[in-house]
Write an enzyme that holds these catalytic residues in place. Sequence first.
Site, PDB file in Angstrom:
ATOM      1  N   GLY A  14       0.798  -1.221   0.000  1.00 26.77           N
ATOM      2  CA  GLY A  14       0.000   0.000   0.000  1.00 26.77           C
ATOM      3  C   GLY A  14       0.825   1.262   0.000  1.00 26.77           C
ATOM      4  CG  PHE A  18      -0.370   9.603   6.581  1.00 27.47           C
ATOM      5  CD1 PHE A  18       0.586  10.537   6.225  1.00 27.47           C
ATOM      6  CD2 PHE A  18      -0.903   9.662   7.867  1.00 27.47           C
ATOM      7  CE1 PHE A  18       1.018  11.504   7.136  1.00 27.47           C
ATOM      8  CE2 PHE A  18      -0.492  10.623   8.774  1.00 27.47           C
ATOM      9  CZ  PHE A  18       0.475  11.545   8.411  1.00 27.47           C
ATOM     10  NE  ARG A  39      -6.207   0.390  -4.484  1.00 30.69           N
ATOM     11  CZ  ARG A  39      -7.267   0.972  -3.950  1.00 30.69           C
ATOM     12  NH1 ARG A  39      -8.441   0.379  -4.002  1.00 30.69           N
ATOM     13  NH2 ARG A  39      -7.170   2.144  -3.362  1.00 30.69           N
ATOM     14  CG  ASP A  68      -6.862  -4.770  -5.809  1.00 36.83           C
ATOM     15  OD1 ASP A  68      -7.334  -5.164  -4.721  1.00 36.83           O
ATOM     16  OD2 ASP A  68      -7.398  -3.886  -6.493  1.00 36.83           O
ATOM     17  CB  SER A  90      -6.437  -1.349   5.065  1.00 34.76           C
ATOM     18  OG  SER A  90      -7.678  -1.795   5.569  1.00 34.76           O
ATOM     19  CE  LYS A 166      -7.385  -1.180   9.474  1.00 33.13           C
ATOM     20  NZ  LYS A 166      -6.148  -1.588   8.758  1.00 33.13           N
ATOM     21  CB  VAL A 192      -4.534   6.212  18.962  1.00 31.02           C
ATOM     22  CG1 VAL A 192      -4.670   5.205  20.101  1.00 31.02           C
ATOM     23  CG2 VAL A 192      -3.216   6.987  19.104  1.00 31.02           C
ATOM     24  CB  VAL A 194      -1.745   8.080  12.407  1.00 32.64           C
ATOM     25  CG1 VAL A 194      -0.308   8.363  11.972  1.00 32.64           C
ATOM     26  CG2 VAL A 194      -1.835   6.703  13.068  1.00 32.64           C
ATOM     27  CB  SER A 206      -5.929  10.687  11.095  1.00 30.37           C
ATOM     28  OG  SER A 206      -6.349   9.404  11.487  1.00 30.37           O
TER      29      SER A 206
END
Length: 345
Positions: A14, A18, A39, A68, A90, A166, A192, A194, A206
């Site tokens: 991925g 981030f 991907r 993927d 994810s 998750k 937590v 990020v 986030s």
Amino acid sequence: MTSKSNDTGVLVTGGTGFIAQHCILVLLNEGYRVRTTVRSLTREAEVRENLGRGGAEPGDRLSFVAADLCSDEGWTEAAAGCAYVIHGASPTPTGTQASEEDWIRPAVDGNLRVLRAARDAGARRVVLTSAFGAICAGHGPMTRPFNETDWSDLTSTNVWPYQKSKTLSERAAWDFIAREGRGLELSAINPVTVLGPVLGADYSHSIRLIKNMLDGQPGNPKINSGFVDVRDVADLHLRAMTHEAASGERFLAIAGESMWLADVAKVLKARMGPAAGKVSTRVLPNWLVRLGALRDPALRGSLPLLGLNLNATGEKAMRRLGWSPRPREEAIVATAESLMRLSGS
């Protein structure tokens, strides 16, 4: 880039993400060869540009493979020759009609695809980027900080599809290691919220929390969250990848105690000066948030969190792995400053 160099290969899944990009920066700085999955290979230039903003010019020490999580194609090639795998990719379904199954099945199957590829390639260890959502959901008020022994209670009606995905995908990963791992090691990082330096315009949820405050949202729901800087999350992934004590363990990533969103806004007001001129420190009453959720589906998922203290502890990572995160206030300010740089303001 430093002058460090070795021939150890690491797969980071991925690569547009981030956390993944900051993990790539840490690995390159430590001299590893990095392969990352996207991907579509059309995003390679974007990832390299973002890494350049982070101070890295990896050249041929970084390579890309198209893969993927919803398909077997590409994963054998991606894992080949890699001693370690950092799995942060994810799937995130889009649109208001996404079903619970749209969240859960790709997350579970994706984890298993990556673990099988890592095992079959002879990798030593996989570090899974899980989430606080696999720990905190469905519990109601807690009298102590959350820790790594906690798992989200999926029997509760107050668990979002994201949190369920998750939880089930991390559970599936541990079950795979126990039953089919054949010596492959696993560690999990459960961050937590990020924050930290944004490298590109593809914001995470986030980061939008801070962006919305800077843009002048009219107030803050009474929501509590832990915070951690993405650079420290990346550092924890590296420690979990290489430290003997990390095998078979989960590690919560949080800096200090949790904060109410209104207190995050106060940090921005105090530290950012005129740049935080639009930031409101007002606490929105719960009834108003519930009313807004009737019109805005994005608000509905936050309703079970109203008034809940979601404090957690990162003591285990500090004690076992020597992790030392920067203060939460630094993460908040670094996010705002990077957003301003990206916007040219």
